[in-house]
Design an enzyme around this catalytic site. Structure first.
Site, mmCIF file in Angstrom:
data_model
loop_
_atom_site.group_PDB
_atom_site.id
_atom_site.type_symbol
_atom_site.label_atom_id
_atom_site.label_comp_id
_atom_site.label_asym_id
_atom_site.label_seq_id
_atom_site.Cartn_x
_atom_site.Cartn_y
_atom_site.Cartn_z
ATOM 1 N N ASP A 1 0.822 -1.210 0.000
ATOM 2 C CA ASP A 1 0.000 0.000 0.000
ATOM 3 C C ASP A 1 0.854 1.257 0.000
ATOM 4 O OD1 ASP A 1 0.760 -0.640 2.706
ATOM 5 O OD2 ASP A 1 -0.683 0.867 3.398
ATOM 6 N N GLU B 1 0.001 -1.394 5.596
ATOM 7 C CA GLU B 1 1.051 -1.034 6.547
ATOM 8 C C GLU B 1 0.987 0.446 6.901
ATOM 9 O OE1 GLU B 1 5.180 0.393 7.690
ATOM 10 O OE2 GLU B 1 3.856 1.030 6.054
#
EC number: 3.4.11.4
Length: 416
Positions: free
Chosen positions: A85, A180
């Site tokens: 991400d 994350e």
């Protein structure tokens, strides 16, 4: 060993950053955005094509894969991990990566918004990159080097090991995580299925940097409760929760506590989200420090400021909720010194000066370490992350590939 190796890290990185994988802290799903799985599926295809036969994407958006051992030694199972991400701070949609070949120094003007200039004055690491190939975005998005540089490095490592069976190593696990950037990167990871003994995240900055220490982190949510009344008849009745929250924020220190006023080993208290109406307003904070016990001190100070604010608005109330996010990985890694020693040795073998650093942030490794998987962080070259000035050196990524190949070899060599 790498003189004639055709690195794939640049071409893969350019493909990966063009896929929007921005995570969403307000989402209640996992992963927080379905589009992260788009990159996950591509990574599975790339690993299968390389010759990693068990690569797969699970329902939560994790990519798991195994490079089997090619040695008779009993080697601890090592995992290399990166997150897919990108940060919510800046859009990752429509990234146009630009390769500035043989960077000559000076300002890099981003063409889609010429007001966005990556200058060595603001980014002094660029002064070390003259003659290298620098990748940036075009000026309207972040680049996504955090952490698609790490993803591309691990994919290239897999390509090298599979295509060079003469290089001895134990079982290598690969893990790519979602979310994350919003602190949920390992919420649904299956460590039993992963089956690793030790791990390394590839999510660090300048060449040669190694991080075996991170912040400890909590989140604080304060919900202010006011009293609603018709504004035309509100005298001595209305208590506006928005005003209470605003007053409270304004009373916080102006020259301390905050990220913009602290550096080195000083922690901070950082408001990251606010929303509300007359009757209820919510403030979200992140609390950070290298020393875990200091988090409670910050939180107690916040409570004191809150009580003072509430005293100015009779009738107002508030809820104060603390949630643990992650802890300083050093508390775990100090019990497993070989994990850091081997990483430092691998960086040196790659011909790079080692820079031991403390991360003013956290990685998936922070939480993995406390879940029983000791996990420091290695460099990838990603710089100026979370904004439009993000950049990465191709040569830094290539040195990162070399480092983790050497690291896999060192674990095999040191095994009995």
């Amino acid at each position: 060993m790498f003189d004639k190796y055709p690195f794939t890290v640049q071409e893969n990185f350019i493909r990966y950053v063009q896929i929007d994988t921005q995570s969403d802290p307000q989402s209640t799903t996992f992963p927080s955005t379905e589009k992260q799985k788009t990159l996950g599926r591509l990574l599975v295809q790339d690993l299968l094509q390389i010759g990693v036969p068990d690569a797969h994407l699970d329902e939560f958006g994790y990519v798991y894969a195994t490079i089997p051992a090619n040695t008779d030694k009993q080697v601890p199972v090592i995992c290399f991990c990166a997150h897919m991400d990108t940060a919510p701070d800046c859009t990752g949609a429509g990234v146009k990566p630009i390769v500035h070949t043989n960077y000559e120094g000076g300002d890099i003007v981003l063409p889609d918004d010429p007001t966005q200039v990556i200058s060595p004055a603001d980014h002094p690491y660029l002064r070390k990159k003259i003659g290298e190939d620098i990748i940036t975005a075009s000026g309207t998005t972040l680049l996504g080097a955090d952490d698609k540089a790490g993803v591309a490095v691990i994919i290239d490592m897999a390509n090298f090991l599979v295509s060079h069976p003469e290089v001895k190593h134990g079982t290598i696990k690969i893990l790519f995580t979602p979310d994350e950037e919003i602190g949920r990167g390992v919420d649904k990871v299956d460590l039993q299925k992963l089956g690793a003994d030790f791990a390394y995240t590839l999510d660090g900055g300048e060449r040669g940097s190694f991080e075996a220490e991170t912040f400890s982190a909590d989140a604080v949510t304060i919900t202010f409760h006011g009293i609603s009344a018709h504004p035309g008849y509100a005298k001595d009745k209305l208590v506006n929760a928005i005003k209470v929250a605003a007053y409270f924020l304004d009373q916080l220190p102006k020259d301390a506590w905050s990220p913009e006023t602290t550096e080195d080993r000083y922690g901070f208290v950082h408001p990251v989200h606010i929303e509300g109406m007359t009757e209820k307003a919510t403030l979200q904070f992140i609390i950070r420090d290298f020393y875990t016990h200091k988090l409670a001190a910050y939180e107690n100070s916040l409570r004191d400021e809150l009580e003072l604010a509430l005293s100015k608005f009779p009738g107002a109330k508030a809820d104060f909720v603390v949630k643990e996010q992650y802890r300083n990985m050093k508390e775990v890694l100090d019990n497993h010194p070989q994990v850091s020693q081997y990483a430092i040795g691998a960086i040196a073998r790659a011909g790079v000066p080692v820079i031991e650093m403390s991360a003013r942030g956290g990685t998936d490794g922070s939480r993995l370490s406390f879940m029983g998987l000791p996990c420091p962080n290695l460099f990838t070259g990603e710089m100026a992350f979370h904004g439009k000035h993000e950049y990465v050196s191709v040569q830094d990524m290539q040195k990162s590939v070399e480092t983790i190949v050497h690291l896999a070899m060192i674990w095999e060599e040191k095994a009995g």
